[in-house]
Design an enzyme around this catalytic site. Structure first.
Site, PDB file in Angstrom:
ATOM      1  CG  ASN A  83      -2.012   1.244   1.191  1.00  0.00           C
ATOM      2  OD1 ASN A  83      -2.240   2.108   0.397  1.00  0.00           O
ATOM      3  ND2 ASN A  83      -2.834   1.344   2.943  1.00  0.00           N
ATOM      4  NE  ARG A 125      -6.866   1.700   0.132  1.00  0.00           N
ATOM      5  CZ  ARG A 125      -7.155   2.840   0.017  1.00  0.00           C
ATOM      6  NH1 ARG A 125      -5.260   3.335   0.815  1.00  0.00           N
ATOM      7  NH2 ARG A 125      -8.042   2.817   0.203  1.00  0.00           N
ATOM      8  CG  HIS A 158     -13.685   2.901   2.957  1.00  0.00           C
ATOM      9  ND1 HIS A 158     -14.699   4.158   4.235  1.00  0.00           N
ATOM     10  CD2 HIS A 158     -12.274   3.841   3.182  1.00  0.00           C
ATOM     11  CE1 HIS A 158     -13.970   5.091   4.310  1.00  0.00           C
ATOM     12  NE2 HIS A 158     -12.571   5.017   4.644  1.00  0.00           N
ATOM     13  N   GLY A 214     -14.473   4.297  10.957  1.00  0.00           N
ATOM     14  CA  GLY A 214     -13.697   4.968  11.030  1.00  0.00           C
ATOM     15  C   GLY A 214     -12.783   5.703  11.134  1.00  0.00           C
ATOM     16  NE  ARG A 224     -11.722  12.989   3.508  1.00  0.00           N
ATOM     17  CZ  ARG A 224     -11.565  11.796   3.601  1.00  0.00           C
ATOM     18  NH1 ARG A 224     -12.273  10.450   3.685  1.00  0.00           N
ATOM     19  NH2 ARG A 224     -10.099  10.955   3.563  1.00  0.00           N
ATOM     20  CD  GLU A 272     -11.910  -3.727  12.980  1.00  0.00           C
ATOM     21  OE1 GLU A 272     -11.494  -3.828  13.900  1.00  0.00           O
ATOM     22  OE2 GLU A 272     -12.270  -3.686  12.229  1.00  0.00           O
ATOM     23  CG  ASN A 273     -11.682  -1.278  18.553  1.00  0.00           C
ATOM     24  OD1 ASN A 273     -11.434  -1.884  19.391  1.00  0.00           O
ATOM     25  ND2 ASN A 273     -11.438   0.032  17.426  1.00  0.00           N
ATOM     26  CD  GLU A 310      -9.128  -0.860   4.010  1.00  0.00           C
ATOM     27  OE1 GLU A 310      -9.081  -0.718   2.603  1.00  0.00           O
ATOM     28  OE2 GLU A 310      -8.678  -0.396   4.941  1.00  0.00           O
TER      29      GLU A 310
END
Ligand code: ADP
Length: 397
Positions: free
Chosen positions: A7, A91, A180, A209, A240, A334-335, A384
């Site tokens: 990546n 990627r 994504h 994220g 953003r 996830e967290n 990924e």
């Protein structure tokens, strides 16, 4: 079979060597400050300590060469020769409309990646540099490009066209692409496999994220996704703004005597929960901490973030005329049990029920809804690199 996944950023290169027999990572690392003084490679053989190698990397070619040397090193390497590596997966951010799937790189593919420089100015040039460095340093290896945009290519015109003059689509390719994509592809497929859902299951993936996006797909084929021509559209993110009235750009330009580029920079880098909270942080943990201390703007930023995610989920349930499962992934998804719980509270009227015990985990692949919940809710950690390695294996295997 071993696959190297790269990546590349403009001055960085992240890598993982994955053994596809059991999909385990055997080594990984990061080259930083490529093309800048003080280049540094941090390499780790899994199970051993990280090591740091300081060596000049004027271009990505030197960085790739150093990565290969580290992988073959007697002491901290994991392979004897590069012959053990079957192929290299890259990627690539933007494939424009040409690539609906990952592809083995040839001259036409490189030309197409170059043609998308305007659409992905920060990433595509670096991604191409990585590919060309591998061609130079390991001429006999196949390179596979895995595009972040290809997942979105299955959207229908009604989903991907903007309501602006059609000529702009024809002349400049202005449409919704979605980003994504590698994560959405991976998580939607994992949801179907892990959840033992039917092959054509309707799945919504919330990738939350620092950057965030929601997608909906049927049988792993994207129906809609929240990012657009650029990653600015959609959710409220770390920095953003996500969706806003486009007239705001003109309004701020006039009031603050700024250029369009300056305002776009603000919308990309100084907005989101960072901007809404009055500048506390783009890190959701900091905003949550400030909220706990009673900061009203931090509270509103988090409320607005969750509300926006829930609105997208609602819209996508309608877009697909139903939904079988919703999965949460990426740093927040996830967290952060509270975000998951509170987003799902908006879906109570649809019979969604979260099991608080099951939800009290971090980064674990699991079902977090109750047995009676009408829609299954999962945490599915994204990966990924593994998605890129699987795509590479599929094409060269
Ligand atoms: P990206 O890849 O877009 O940079 P990540 O998927 O790594 O982002 O997610 C980073 C975000 O996840 C950060 O804003 C971080 O605060 C958030 N995050 C990580 N752990 C938690 C947690 N326990 N609670 C809330 N947010 C978390």
């Amino acid at each position: 079979m071993k696959i190297l996944v790269l990546n590349c950023g403009s001055s960085s290169l992240k890598y993982q060597l994955i053994d596809m027999t059991d999909e385990s990572v055997i080594a990984k690392g990061l080259c930083e400050r490529i093309g800048i003084n003080g280049s540094l490679l941090t390499h780790q053989k899994i199970g051993s300590d990280k090591i740091e190698i300081k060596s000049p990397m004027p271009t990505h070619s030197e960085a790739v060469k150093l990565v290969f040397d580290a992988l073959m090193n007697n002491e901290y390497g994991v392979i004897k020769s590069m012959d053990e590596v079957t192929a290299i997966g890259h990627r690539v951010l933007h494939g424009g409309t040409k690539f609906t799937e990952s592809i083995i790189v040839d001259d036409d593919v490189k030309t197409a990646i170059r043609e998308c420089f305007d659409l992905g100015p920060l990433h595509n040039p670096a991604n191409l540099m990585g590919i060309e460095a591998c061609e130079k340093v390991a001429a006999n290896k196949k390179n596979v490009a895995v595009f972040d945009t290809s997942f979105g290519m299955s959207m229908e015109e009604k989903a991907y066209l903007y309501a602006i003059p059609y000529e702009y689509y024809e002349k400049y390719g202005i449409r919704r692409y979605g980003f994504h994509g590698t994560s959405h592809m991976f998580v939607s497929r994992e949801t179907i496999n892990f959840g033992k859902l039917k092959d054509n299951a309707k799945v919504i993936v919330c990738h939350l994220g620092n950057g965030g996006s929601v997608s909906c797909s049927i049988g792993g084929k994207c129906v809609d996704t929240s990012m657009g021509l650029t990653p600015l559209e959609g959710l409220i993110m770390g920095t953003r703004s996500g969706d806003i009235d486009p007239a705001i750009v003109q309004y701020i330009c006039n009031k603050e005597n700024k250029t369009v580029n300056e305002v776009l920079d603000i919308l990309n880098k100084k907005s989101g929960v960072l901007g809404m909270s009055g500048g506390i942080s783009n890190d959701f943990r900091d905003i949550e901490e400030a909220e706990k201390q009673g900061n009203h703007l931090a509270h509103i930023a988090l409320e607005a973030f969750k509300y926006r995610v829930a609105k997208y989920i609602g819209a996508y349930i309608v877009a697909m005329n139903g939904v079988d499962a919703i999965s949460f992934t990426a740093g927040v998804g996830e967290n952060d049990k509270r975000s998951r719980k509170e987003i799902c509270e908006y879906l109570k009227f649809l019979g969604v029920e979260i099991d608080d015990n099951e939800n009290s985990v971090r980064s674990e692949k699991k079902l977090i809804s109750t047995k009676d919940s009408k829609i299954k809710i999962f945490i599915i950690p994204t990966n990924e690199e593994l998605a890129i390695a699987r795509e590479t294996k599929r094409l060269v295997g």
